[in-house]
Design a protein around this motif. Structure first.
Motif, mmCIF file in Angstrom:
data_model
loop_
_atom_site.group_PDB
_atom_site.id
_atom_site.type_symbol
_atom_site.label_atom_id
_atom_site.label_comp_id
_atom_site.label_asym_id
_atom_site.label_seq_id
_atom_site.Cartn_x
_atom_site.Cartn_y
_atom_site.Cartn_z
ATOM 1 N N ASP B 372 26.150 37.322 -3.592
ATOM 2 C CA ASP B 372 24.702 37.324 -3.833
ATOM 3 C C ASP B 372 23.906 37.424 -2.532
ATOM 4 O O ASP B 372 22.771 37.879 -2.544
ATOM 5 N N HIS B 376 20.822 39.643 -3.245
ATOM 6 C CA HIS B 376 19.591 38.882 -3.445
ATOM 7 C C HIS B 376 18.367 39.625 -2.931
ATOM 8 O O HIS B 376 18.396 40.234 -1.876
ATOM 9 N N HIS B 384 19.247 43.906 -12.896
ATOM 10 C CA HIS B 384 19.889 42.884 -13.730
ATOM 11 C C HIS B 384 18.906 42.294 -14.732
ATOM 12 O O HIS B 384 19.148 42.292 -15.934
HETATM 13 C C1 HEM Z 1 25.809 35.933 -18.210
HETATM 14 C C2 HEM Z 1 24.592 35.582 -18.078
HETATM 15 C C3 HEM Z 1 23.773 35.609 -16.784
HETATM 16 C C4 HEM Z 1 24.140 35.369 -15.511
HETATM 17 C C5 HEM Z 1 25.518 34.987 -15.029
HETATM 18 C C6 HEM Z 1 22.965 35.532 -14.681
HETATM 19 C C7 HEM Z 1 22.916 35.347 -13.305
HETATM 20 C C8 HEM Z 1 21.809 35.539 -12.507
HETATM 21 C C9 HEM Z 1 21.729 35.287 -11.093
HETATM 22 C C10 HEM Z 1 22.867 34.743 -10.250
HETATM 23 C C11 HEM Z 1 20.475 35.608 -10.672
HETATM 24 C C12 HEM Z 1 19.909 35.462 -9.256
HETATM 25 C C13 HEM Z 1 20.018 36.719 -8.491
HETATM 26 C C14 HEM Z 1 19.283 36.670 -7.178
HETATM 27 O O1 HEM Z 1 18.064 36.365 -7.169
HETATM 28 O O2 HEM Z 1 19.903 36.966 -6.155
HETATM 29 C C15 HEM Z 1 19.761 36.062 -11.816
HETATM 30 C C16 HEM Z 1 18.451 36.462 -11.793
HETATM 31 C C17 HEM Z 1 17.691 36.643 -12.936
HETATM 32 N N1 HEM Z 1 18.156 36.594 -14.228
HETATM 33 FE FE1 HEM Z 1 20.064 36.340 -14.819
HETATM 34 N N2 HEM Z 1 21.928 35.877 -15.460
HETATM 35 C C18 HEM Z 1 22.383 35.929 -16.764
HETATM 36 C C19 HEM Z 1 21.652 36.198 -17.872
HETATM 37 C C20 HEM Z 1 20.288 36.356 -17.877
HETATM 38 C C21 HEM Z 1 19.489 36.449 -19.059
HETATM 39 C C22 HEM Z 1 19.997 36.371 -20.482
HETATM 40 C C23 HEM Z 1 18.210 36.597 -18.645
HETATM 41 C C24 HEM Z 1 16.946 36.740 -19.425
HETATM 42 C C25 HEM Z 1 16.834 36.956 -20.678
HETATM 43 C C26 HEM Z 1 18.208 36.601 -17.201
HETATM 44 C C27 HEM Z 1 17.083 36.740 -16.420
HETATM 45 C C28 HEM Z 1 17.061 36.728 -15.055
HETATM 46 C C29 HEM Z 1 15.877 36.884 -14.258
HETATM 47 C C30 HEM Z 1 14.451 37.041 -14.791
HETATM 48 C C31 HEM Z 1 16.264 36.853 -12.931
HETATM 49 C C32 HEM Z 1 15.411 37.098 -11.708
HETATM 50 C C33 HEM Z 1 14.420 36.082 -11.396
HETATM 51 C C34 HEM Z 1 13.652 36.471 -10.158
HETATM 52 O O3 HEM Z 1 14.150 36.280 -9.043
HETATM 53 O O4 HEM Z 1 12.525 36.972 -10.303
HETATM 54 N N3 HEM Z 1 19.494 36.478 -16.764
HETATM 55 N N4 HEM Z 1 20.594 36.009 -12.927
#
Ligand code: HEM
Ligand SMILES: [Cu+2]
Lengths: 110, 623
Positions: B372, B376, B384
């Motif tokens: 990440d 990031h 994603h």
């Molecule tokens: C298997 C399921 C999921 C995993 C393992 C996961 C993992 C992650 C990780 C590690 C990040 C941070 C990335 C970074 O900023 O470097 C991230 C960001 C994000 N994820 Fe997921 N996610 C999953 C499912 C979801 C779902 C279901 C949603 C929404 C319906 C979601 C919405 C978001 C959003 C909005 C961000 C970005 C937030 C931001 O920095 O503005 N994710 N996710």
């Protein structure tokens, strides 16, 4: 649905309900006296100069937790049937908050 | 619809909606205002994509770009996705559990107006100096330095007000689902969408308070001389990040669990088969919610929490993929061997599976903390979350719109136009976001307003912009569809799709004010389907026909929320102008005064008499 939870059921035998209520009353009285005692102890602990802050603060927090339990279980009848959901959600909330405090103390402040 | 069908003037209709406490009308209100904010957020997205279409563009520069970007994210999450979900919860959940309304109809209306005025307040910032510009996450290190205008204050106070509304909604649905299920509707007979609503409401209950606390701290720091996040005065800017993400990660599940619920209904209905693995679905939903609280710091891997914390949160995050996978397989097995009908909602449901899985896979990639550091704050993250949010949540909202429109309004949306919307949206979505994975992997940072030529990013960005216009076209067709349907769509019977399984399809479309003339007896999962399979056309009643008690309409919810709206203006400007403080206090007085009125005025509601109910039911049957 069981949404009338903490009122007695009229159809139940009167003598039984009397006894039950008396018992309940006794519990409430005991809890009440204990709570007053705990409050006095808390004041005493703070007032007594010899105790260090490192002892007093956790000690009165512990007393506070006991008070909350008394309040919930004796005065708000959480031990009665029909309070499963409130119980679940209260402990759920407590768990989430403890996790948060734990994370803050370990990740941010140390 | 009112008890007695009659033509009403515009003013009367307006007044009706301003004072309604009926869950079906509140659903309309959520749908209309959520839809409006969806269009607004979509317009902002188009502006963002136009600016990024070519290198060194100057369509939206610097500060203005930041404002549009921030408002796009904030609007889409808080003012579009959330209320649209609430629209369907309100429209459907009381019907699915065989209830006449939610547990607290007054509170329901209050929740809506809080959301509405919060969103209105936030958007007033456009006309009053400038919108918030620190991203939808509003990290304290940025937002405390945003001093050119009051944008951030509009963010804090606006979200605070609408957040209260959401919290009320969540509590209301918890109580409704616990207490108001029809006889026989045990927890394990509840439709999947009701289950999703229940679990989501619990998430709201636990996740919104940290946001509230964070916003209060932020408000103190910006408006009342506090220093919670100011390191120079002993505060800590990281605390905001934690509070925000303790809310923020559960929030993404608050959005996606109802989406899962909607698709579960659609898969079962149009495969004409019972949902595969119902109890494992319930279990997976609860487990996702539970785990969702222990992973927030995966948004903060690069903050410097140290290897141990990073490792714990990485592993916790990856485990969420397991219950999610369980659900995916259950949906596939629901379709397996079913007699599938490819209606518009089913198109979205089928397209959702691969789209959402791609988002899940990149999620697990992001969860690998060491990796990440590379992903990031790059476009990879943007790809994603759009894959999960658009491919999951927005697809579900569009599918739900087509699926429940006939139930909510009594007319069927045009299927041909619906499928056109689907295909344009589906193609546009993948066109826009697929390529962003590679933009991110080749180093394009997120939240920048422009880039230089010859870094290999021109084509990718151009393709992405083209895709955005496909989605815009799809949305326009949907609007046309709605207008055409409202004007001359075909009227539908209660079981509009002919394959309804759950209780909402057993009553008229749109349902009468009291929903069920007689509370139904539920004899199993998919209660209506069960009755149909036994050759019956109606539900088994659980009570004799009688007078129905209904709550009175009230204008007070509107006034209570309006008071907070006024107060927010006052406190935003109380450091700059003498009128600030008095206006703030006036607003609070309006709110507290109307709450006082609510407490002292006796309101016993009214009864719809048995004869009236009979007459209405007869009219329905003949129509
Ligand atoms: C298997 C399921 C999921 C995993 C393992 C996961 C993992 C992650 C990780 C590690 C990040 C941070 C990335 C970074 O900023 O470097 C991230 C960001 C994000 N994820 Fe997921 N996610 C999953 C499912 C979801 C779902 C279901 C949603 C929404 C319906 C979601 C919405 C978001 C959003 C909005 C961000 C970005 C937030 C931001 O920095 O503005 N994710 N996710
Ligand atoms: Cu997350």
């Amino acid at each position: 649905m069981a949404n009338q939870t903490n009122s007695g059921n009229e159809r139940v035998d009167l003598a039984y309900r009397r006894r039950k209520n008396a018992e309940e009353m006794r519990h409430q009285m005991i809890a009440f006296v204990l709570m007053i005692l705990l409050t006095l102890i808390a004041f005493a602990a703070v007032g007594y100069e010899e105790f260090s802050h490192w002892f007093v603060v956790p000690f009165i927090l512990l007393l506070a937790a006991v008070q909350v339990a008394f309040q919930l279980y004796y005065f708000m009848h959480m031990s009665h049937k029909g309070h499963e959901f409130p119980t679940m959600f209260i402990y759920g909330g407590v768990a989430v908050m403890l996790l948060l405090v734990w994370a803050f103390t370990t990740v941010i402040w140390w | 619809m009112s008890t007695i069908a009659r033509k009403k003037g515009v003013g009367a209709v307006l007044w009706d909606y301003l004072t309604t406490v009926d869950h079906k009308k509140i659903a309309h209100l959520y749908l209309i205002s959520g839809g409006f904010f969806f269009l607004l957020g979509g317009l902002e997205a188009l502006f963002i994509r136009i600016q990024l279409a070519k290198p060194n563009n100057d369509f939206l520069v610097g500060g203005l770009y930041n404002e549009v970007l921030t408002m796009h994210g904030t609007t889409m999450i808080f003012l579009a996705a959330m209320p649209l979900i609430f629209a369907f919860m309100n429209a459907v959940v009381p019907l699915q559990i065989g209830a006449r309304d939610v547990a607290f109809p007054f509170l329901n209306a209050l929740g809506f107006w809080m959301f509405f005025f919060g969103g209105l307040f936030l958007n007033c910032s456009w006309f009053l100096g400038g919108a918030p510009d620190a991203g939808w996450t509003s990290y304290a290190s940025l937002s405390l330095d945003s001093k050119a205008h009051h944008g951030i204050d509009f963010y804090t106070l606006g979200l605070q007000i609408s957040g209260f509304g959401t919290l009320m909604g969540g509590i209301n649905f918890l109580v409704t689902i616990i207490n108001m299920r029809a006889p026989g509707m045990t927890f394990m007979r509840m439709p999947m969408f009701t289950w999703a609503t229940f679990v989501t409401s619990a998430l709201i209950l636990f996740a919104f308070p940290p946001l509230t606390v964070g916003l209060i701290f932020m408000m103190m720091d910006r408006l009342f001389g506090g220093n919670f996040f100011n390191p120079a005065a002993g505060g800590n800017t990281i605390i905001w990040e934690h509070l925000f993400w303790v809310f923020g990660h559960p929030e993404v599940y608050i959005l996606v669990l109802p989406a899962f619920g909607i698709f579960s209904e659609i898969f079962a209905t149009f495969s004409r088969k019972r949902l595969f693995g119902y109890s494992s679905m319930v279990f997976a939903t609860v487990l996702i919610a539970f785990l969702g609280f222990m992973v927030w710091a995966h948004h903060m891997f690069t903050v410097g929490m140290g290897p141990i914390a990073n490792a714990i949160f990485a592993v916790a995050t990856m485990t969420i993929a397991v219950p999610t996978g369980v659900k995916i397989f259950n949906w596939l097995f629901t379709m397996w061997g079913g007699s599938i009908k490819f209606t518009t909602p089913m198109h979205y449901a089928v397209a959702f599976i691969p789209s959402f899985v791609m988002g899940g896979v990149t999620g697990v990639m992001l969860a690998a903390a060491a990796a990440d550091y590379q992903y990031h704050d790059s476009y990879f993250v943007v790809a994603h979350f759009h894959y999960v949010i658009v491919g999951g949540v927005v697809f579900a909202l569009l599918a739900g719109t087509h699926y429940w429109w006939p139930k909510m309004f009594g007319r069927m949306l045009n299927e041909t136009l619906g499928k056109m919307t689907f295909w344009l949206f589906f193609i546009g979505f993948h066109l826009t976001f697929f390529i962003q994975h590679f933009l991110g992997l080749t180093g394009m940072p997120r939240r920048v307003f422009t880039y230089l030529p010859n870094q290999g990013w021109e084509t990718g960005n151009f393709v992405s912009t083209v895709g955005a216009f496909f989605m815009a076209a799809a949305t326009i067709i949907l609007l046309i569809n709605i207008v055409v349907t409202t004007a001359k769509g075909e009227k539908v019977p209660g079981d509009a799709w002919g394959d309804g399984r759950t209780l909402e399809w057993a009553i008229a479309s749109p349902p009468p004010v009291y929903n069920f003339a007689q509370t139904p007896l539920v004899r199993g999962l998919d209660a209506f389907w069960l009755e149909k399979m036994e050759g019956k056309k109606e539900l088994t009643p659980a009570e004799p026909l009688g007078d129905i008690h209904m709550p009175n309409s009230s204008f007070l919810p509107f006034v209570i929320a309006f008071g907070l709206f006024v107060a927010a203006f006052g406190f935003t400007y109380h450091n700059d102008a003498g009128w600030g403080l008095p206006v703030g206090i006036l607003g609070l007085l309006i709110t507290l005064g109307s709450m006082f009125l609510r407490s002292v005025i006796d309101d016993h509601g009214f009864h719809i008499h048995k004869e009236e109910v009979l007459e209405l039911e007869k009219k329905e049957a003949n129509a």
